[in-house]
Design a protein around this motif. Structure first.
Motif, PDB file in Angstrom:
ATOM      1  N   ARG A 119      48.955  25.786  -5.883  1.00 35.96           N
ATOM      2  CA  ARG A 119      47.878  26.604  -5.722  1.00 35.96           C
ATOM      3  C   ARG A 119      46.657  25.729  -5.300  1.00 35.96           C
ATOM      4  O   ARG A 119      45.910  26.129  -4.434  1.00 35.96           O
ATOM      5  N   VAL A 120      46.688  24.384  -5.642  1.00 29.03           N
ATOM      6  CA  VAL A 120      45.569  23.556  -5.209  1.00 29.03           C
ATOM      7  C   VAL A 120      45.808  23.201  -3.681  1.00 29.03           C
ATOM      8  O   VAL A 120      44.971  23.332  -2.888  1.00 29.03           O
ATOM      9  N   ASN A 121      47.145  23.074  -3.343  1.00 24.11           N
ATOM     10  CA  ASN A 121      47.433  22.827  -1.990  1.00 24.11           C
ATOM     11  C   ASN A 121      47.173  23.942  -1.099  1.00 24.11           C
ATOM     12  O   ASN A 121      46.736  23.717  -0.057  1.00 24.11           O
ATOM     13  N   LEU A 122      47.531  25.155  -1.535  1.00 21.10           N
ATOM     14  CA  LEU A 122      47.125  26.166  -1.005  1.00 21.10           C
ATOM     15  C   LEU A 122      45.710  26.504  -0.587  1.00 21.10           C
ATOM     16  O   LEU A 122      45.354  26.786   0.682  1.00 21.10           O
ATOM     17  N   GLU A 123      44.935  26.346  -1.514  1.00 25.04           N
ATOM     18  CA  GLU A 123      43.398  26.299  -1.411  1.00 25.04           C
ATOM     19  C   GLU A 123      43.062  25.297  -0.460  1.00 25.04           C
ATOM     20  O   GLU A 123      42.108  25.695   0.529  1.00 25.04           O
ATOM     21  N   GLN A 124      43.524  24.059  -0.290  1.00 26.17           N
ATOM     22  CA  GLN A 124      43.096  23.200   0.601  1.00 26.17           C
ATOM     23  C   GLN A 124      43.570  23.600   1.974  1.00 26.17           C
ATOM     24  O   GLN A 124      42.756  23.148   2.859  1.00 26.17           O
ATOM     25  N   ASP A 125      44.691  23.990   2.014  1.00 30.80           N
ATOM     26  CA  ASP A 125      45.360  24.530   3.334  1.00 30.80           C
ATOM     27  C   ASP A 125      44.309  25.855   3.789  1.00 30.80           C
ATOM     28  O   ASP A 125      44.109  25.750   5.016  1.00 30.80           O
ATOM     29  N   ARG A 126      43.978  26.646   2.934  1.00 30.22           N
ATOM     30  CA  ARG A 126      43.073  27.657   3.474  1.00 30.22           C
ATOM     31  C   ARG A 126      41.719  27.172   3.915  1.00 30.22           C
ATOM     32  O   ARG A 126      41.351  27.527   4.922  1.00 30.22           O
ATOM     33  N   LYS A 127      41.317  26.137   3.383  1.00 29.27           N
ATOM     34  CA  LYS A 127      39.933  25.605   3.659  1.00 29.27           C
ATOM     35  C   LYS A 127      40.077  24.967   4.971  1.00 29.27           C
ATOM     36  O   LYS A 127      39.196  25.117   5.933  1.00 29.27           O
ATOM     37  N   GLU A 130      40.191  27.451   7.785  1.00 37.82           N
ATOM     38  CA  GLU A 130      39.086  28.048   8.004  1.00 37.82           C
ATOM     39  C   GLU A 130      38.064  27.243   8.736  1.00 37.82           C
ATOM     40  O   GLU A 130      37.443  27.503   9.764  1.00 37.82           O
TER      41      GLU A 130
END
Length: 194
Positions: A119-127, A130
């Protein structure tokens, strides 16, 4: 003399019976006694991940198969007085159930920790995506502005042709017809002009 001193000290510090019973917010509370021992959740999580990783290996499966096979062979073919778990193998079933009852929660804990990391990696990838999209859009706008700006830039040939037109107009108005700015080459266009 001592009781008078105490009353003066209480009056000076403002301590009364009502104030003494209240908790002081400017001082830390005494640690409470715990019934259960404390443990580091991170250390426990790392241990559970190691165990779960080991339980998922072929080495564990082969080892477990060897232990069960030896258990069964011993309790079937050993002398009767040396057998510790006879034919229905109740003790073996108990041991396997105990192992499964510990393995399942450890595996779930390891999966939860992996989900948290994912979840943390996905959030970092999403940012990061963006930011990349924003950078790409910015560069696209800049390139478009440069293209528009280049469409309005005067080139050497255009300036030369405008000046020649002005010279022709001047020459026609004065009547002598001489060329004031001759081309550098017979083609009328320089190599570097674009």
């Amino acid at each position: 003399m001592a009781p008078e001193r105490e009353s003066r000290e209480r009056a000076a510090t403002g301590a009364t019976a009502a104030n003494r019973s209240r908790l002081r917010l400017d001082q830390p509370q005494r640690p409470r006694r715990r019934l259960l021992p404390e443990y580091d959740p991170e250390a426990f999580g790392r241990l559970s991940e190691r165990i779960a990783r080991f339980l998922g290996t072929g080495r564990f499966i082969v080892g477990m198969t060897v232990v069960v096979a030896l258990w069964v062979v011993w309790n079937v073919f050993a002398p009767r007085e040396l057998r510790f778990d006879t034919f229905p193998f109740i003790f073996l079933t108990l041991m396997l159930s105990l192992q499964a009852s510990y393995a399942a929660p450890l595996i779930l804990l390891a999966q939860n920790r992996q989900d948290d990391r994912d979840r943390v990696n996905l959030e970092q990838d999403r940012k990061q995506n963006e930011r990349s999209i924003a950078d790409t859009e910015y560069l696209t706008r800049e390139i478009a502005a440069l293209r528009i700006g280049l469409g309005e830039v005067a080139t050497r040939d255009w300036i030369r042709s405008e000046l020649e037109d002005l010279v022709k107009e001047l020459a026609e108005s004065h009547g002598d017809g001489r060329v004031v700015f001759p081309a550098e080459r017979p083609g009328g266009r320089d190599v570097d002009d674009r």
